[in-house]
Design a protein around this motif. Structure first.
Motif, mmCIF file in Angstrom:
data_model
loop_
_atom_site.group_PDB
_atom_site.id
_atom_site.type_symbol
_atom_site.label_atom_id
_atom_site.label_comp_id
_atom_site.label_asym_id
_atom_site.label_seq_id
_atom_site.Cartn_x
_atom_site.Cartn_y
_atom_site.Cartn_z
ATOM 1 N N TYR A 89 89.349 -7.192 98.604
ATOM 2 C CA TYR A 89 89.987 -8.410 98.104
ATOM 3 C C TYR A 89 91.420 -8.121 97.647
ATOM 4 O O TYR A 89 91.801 -8.348 96.497
ATOM 5 N N ASN A 90 92.195 -7.633 98.586
ATOM 6 C CA ASN A 90 93.568 -7.209 98.346
ATOM 7 C C ASN A 90 94.493 -8.156 99.109
ATOM 8 O O ASN A 90 94.465 -8.194 100.355
ATOM 9 N N LEU A 91 95.317 -8.926 98.411
ATOM 10 C CA LEU A 91 96.201 -9.882 99.082
ATOM 11 C C LEU A 91 97.183 -9.201 100.029
ATOM 12 O O LEU A 91 97.594 -9.797 101.024
ATOM 13 N N ASP A 92 97.573 -7.971 99.726
ATOM 14 C CA ASP A 92 98.494 -7.265 100.616
ATOM 15 C C ASP A 92 97.944 -7.179 102.034
ATOM 16 O O ASP A 92 98.702 -7.159 103.008
ATOM 17 N N GLN A 93 96.623 -7.113 102.156
ATOM 18 C CA GLN A 93 96.008 -6.920 103.464
ATOM 19 C C GLN A 93 96.029 -8.170 104.331
ATOM 20 O O GLN A 93 95.686 -8.123 105.507
ATOM 21 N N ILE A 94 96.452 -9.277 103.776
ATOM 22 C CA ILE A 94 96.547 -10.515 104.553
ATOM 23 C C ILE A 94 97.849 -10.569 105.359
ATOM 24 O O ILE A 94 97.897 -11.153 106.440
ATOM 25 N N ARG A 128 89.624 -15.241 91.424
ATOM 26 C CA ARG A 128 90.656 -16.165 90.949
ATOM 27 C C ARG A 128 90.726 -16.194 89.422
ATOM 28 O O ARG A 128 89.753 -15.891 88.733
ATOM 29 N N THR A 129 91.880 -16.636 88.945
ATOM 30 C CA THR A 129 92.040 -16.907 87.523
ATOM 31 C C THR A 129 91.305 -18.195 87.173
ATOM 32 O O THR A 129 90.767 -18.888 88.048
ATOM 33 N N SER A 130 91.315 -18.555 85.915
ATOM 34 C CA SER A 130 90.614 -19.768 85.482
ATOM 35 C C SER A 130 91.224 -21.034 86.080
ATOM 36 O O SER A 130 90.562 -22.076 86.126
ATOM 37 N N GLU A 131 92.495 -20.941 86.539
ATOM 38 C CA GLU A 131 93.158 -22.090 87.162
ATOM 39 C C GLU A 131 93.253 -21.934 88.679
ATOM 40 O O GLU A 131 94.072 -22.573 89.320
ATOM 41 N N ASP A 132 92.423 -21.069 89.235
ATOM 42 C CA ASP A 132 92.285 -20.889 90.683
ATOM 43 C C ASP A 132 93.437 -20.121 91.326
ATOM 44 O O ASP A 132 93.663 -20.227 92.538
ATOM 45 N N GLY A 133 94.159 -19.340 90.547
ATOM 46 C CA GLY A 133 95.157 -18.458 91.132
ATOM 47 C C GLY A 133 94.516 -17.187 91.673
ATOM 48 O O GLY A 133 93.663 -16.586 91.017
ATOM 49 N N PHE A 134 94.933 -16.772 92.873
ATOM 50 C CA PHE A 134 94.379 -15.551 93.454
ATOM 51 C C PHE A 134 94.734 -14.328 92.606
ATOM 52 O O PHE A 134 95.905 -14.130 92.259
ATOM 53 N N TRP A 135 93.724 -13.493 92.275
ATOM 54 C CA TRP A 135 94.043 -12.169 91.757
ATOM 55 C C TRP A 135 94.807 -11.409 92.836
ATOM 56 O O TRP A 135 94.506 -11.533 94.029
ATOM 57 N N LYS A 137 94.687 -8.237 93.492
ATOM 58 C CA LYS A 137 93.676 -7.377 94.102
ATOM 59 C C LYS A 137 92.438 -7.399 93.211
ATOM 60 O O LYS A 137 92.521 -7.672 92.008
ATOM 61 N N LYS A 138 91.324 -7.068 93.804
ATOM 62 C CA LYS A 138 90.093 -6.952 93.018
ATOM 63 C C LYS A 138 90.273 -5.948 91.884
ATOM 64 O O LYS A 138 89.730 -6.154 90.773
ATOM 65 N N VAL A 139 91.020 -4.867 92.148
ATOM 66 C CA VAL A 139 91.179 -3.828 91.122
ATOM 67 C C VAL A 139 92.231 -4.206 90.079
ATOM 68 O O VAL A 139 92.443 -3.452 89.129
ATOM 69 N N TYR A 140 92.895 -5.371 90.244
ATOM 70 C CA TYR A 140 93.844 -5.876 89.254
ATOM 71 C C TYR A 140 93.336 -7.225 88.738
ATOM 72 O O TYR A 140 93.910 -8.282 89.036
ATOM 73 N N PRO A 141 92.269 -7.229 87.951
ATOM 74 C CA PRO A 141 91.626 -8.487 87.558
ATOM 75 C C PRO A 141 92.533 -9.399 86.743
ATOM 76 O O PRO A 141 93.263 -8.950 85.869
#
Length: 386
Positions: A89-94, A128-135, A137-141
């Motif tokens: 779940y790493n946004l960089d990989q997209i 996601r954050t409480s307002e639906d923002g993408f984390w 990365k999974k390792v950066y909660p």
């Protein structure tokens, strides 16, 4: 090497094509670049996206062939992606997935569609954050970084437009607006590099959750994300006007921290004259790209044309060299910066200015190529040149 002065080549397209060709000749496969990663990695996507822009601008098949050859080292016949793991779940990989759109559209090969679906599946399940923002990365909660907006939001918007998923367009717009609302400094109008909703990170401000500094490339990623998402957001989308409004406000703020003498922007944007700070090429290139594209598309006020042109000429005069073999080299590019993960990535001023620079770093070369293309397109549109 001899320093190139900005008027040596007549048009920006000469710079974009020659720089791309230099890179392709030197590295037939991207993993041959010592600065690139052999894995499925966002830097690969940056270079291939720049080359895709050259292909779109010229129609020259050699650029498309280069993209396909490199992408096919990762995309398997069943649509799986070598060295990619959804569960990270790493946004960089997209980011590299953006190249799958032209590949699928031009070839019709099902493996590219399957790979697109795989990356979209990641975003559907992205924490996601409480307002639906993408984390980020999974390792950066609970952390949103400006970098992640470029990595994922244009992909999400293009996927949603291509395959008619209106909720995906809404989600892409939400990410753009949410991170701006959390990271914008009301005094300068600049955006902090990251935001931690949980407040657990050492770099997070105890009240705002923001990291302490304005990193040029972070804002560059975000500026590029906006203009690229707008390519796919319908004119009647309810958030389109708001996104264009915050883009105008941010780009007006950035002109106040542009260096008067060179037209470039500093590594730490608002610390002109501080010890160790330097004029940085990748962020400057990203800003020029966003200014030029925003002006061409009428998202930005015309008074920002001078800012774009000054930045572009600053890149040519202070960051570009051509060697005896007429190969283009980019200097002053920051190698990398992030938040957390390692103790020294603390978001401090000293951290940002002490991260090493690299010659011909892929993030710098790709942003420069894209800046050149957008400056050419702007010139053609406004002056009728061909």
């Amino acid at each position: 090497m001899s320093l190139v002065i900005g008027e040596t080549k007549t048009f920006a397209w000469e710079w974009s094509q020659e720089t791309a060709k230099d890179y392709m000749r030197k590295y037939p496969y991207l993993h041959q670049d010592p600065h690139a990663d052999e894995r499925w990695h966002y830097e690969r996507g940056c270079m291939l996206k720049a080359i895709a822009d050259v292909w779109a601008n010229t129609g020259d098949q050699q650029y498309f062939d280069y993209i396909q050859r490199n992408m096919d080292t990762f995309i398997q016949d069943d649509g799986t992606i070598r060295s990619y793991y959804l569960e990270e779940y790493n946004l960089d990989q997209i980011n590299t997935g953006k190249l799958l759109f032209p590949l699928y559209q031009k070839t019709g090969q099902e493996k590219y569609k399957q790979a697109l679906d795989l990356l979209f599946t990641q975003l559907k399940g992205q924490p996601r954050t409480s307002e639906d923002g993408f984390w980020h990365k999974k390792v950066y909660p609970y952390q949103m970084w400006l970098d992640g907006l470029y990595m994922a939001s244009p992909f999400l918007a293009e996927y949603a437009k291509t395959f008619d998923i209106p909720a995906g367009l809404d989600d892409a717009a939400r990410q753009i607006l949410l991170v701006e609302s959390k990271t914008r400094d009301p005094i300068t109008g600049l955006l902090y590099h990251g935001w931690d909703e949980s407040g657990e990170q050492k770099w997070a401000h105890h009240e705002t959750g923001c990291s302490p500094h304005f990193w040029s490339r972070a804002m560059g990623w975000y500026a590029m994300a906006i203009v690229d998402v707008l390519d796919h957001l319908p004119r009647d989308h309810e958030k389109r006007g708001q996104i264009i409004g915050i883009f105008e406000r941010m780009m007006q703020s950035l002109r106040y921290v542009q260096d008067d003498a060179t037209g470039l922007w500093y590594q730490v944007l608002d610390r002109d004259g501080w010890k160790g700070n330097y004029l940085e090429a990748s962020g400057s290139s990203m800003f020029v790209y966003a200014y030029a594209k925003g002006l061409r598309q009428k998202y930005l006020s015309s008074n920002l044309r001078e800012t774009a042109e000054k930045g572009f000429h600053g890149l040519l005069q202070h960051c570009v060299e051509v060697d005896e073999q007429e190969a283009t080299h980019l200097h002053r590019g920051n190698g990398g910066a992030g938040l957390g993960g390692n103790p020294y990535r603390d978001g401090s001023y000293e951290y940002y200015v002490n991260e090493p620079t690299r010659q011909n770093d892929p993030k710098t070369v790709s942003a420069f190529i894209m800046a050149c293309i957008e400056m050419e397109r702007l010139k053609v549109k406004t002056e009728g040149l061909s």
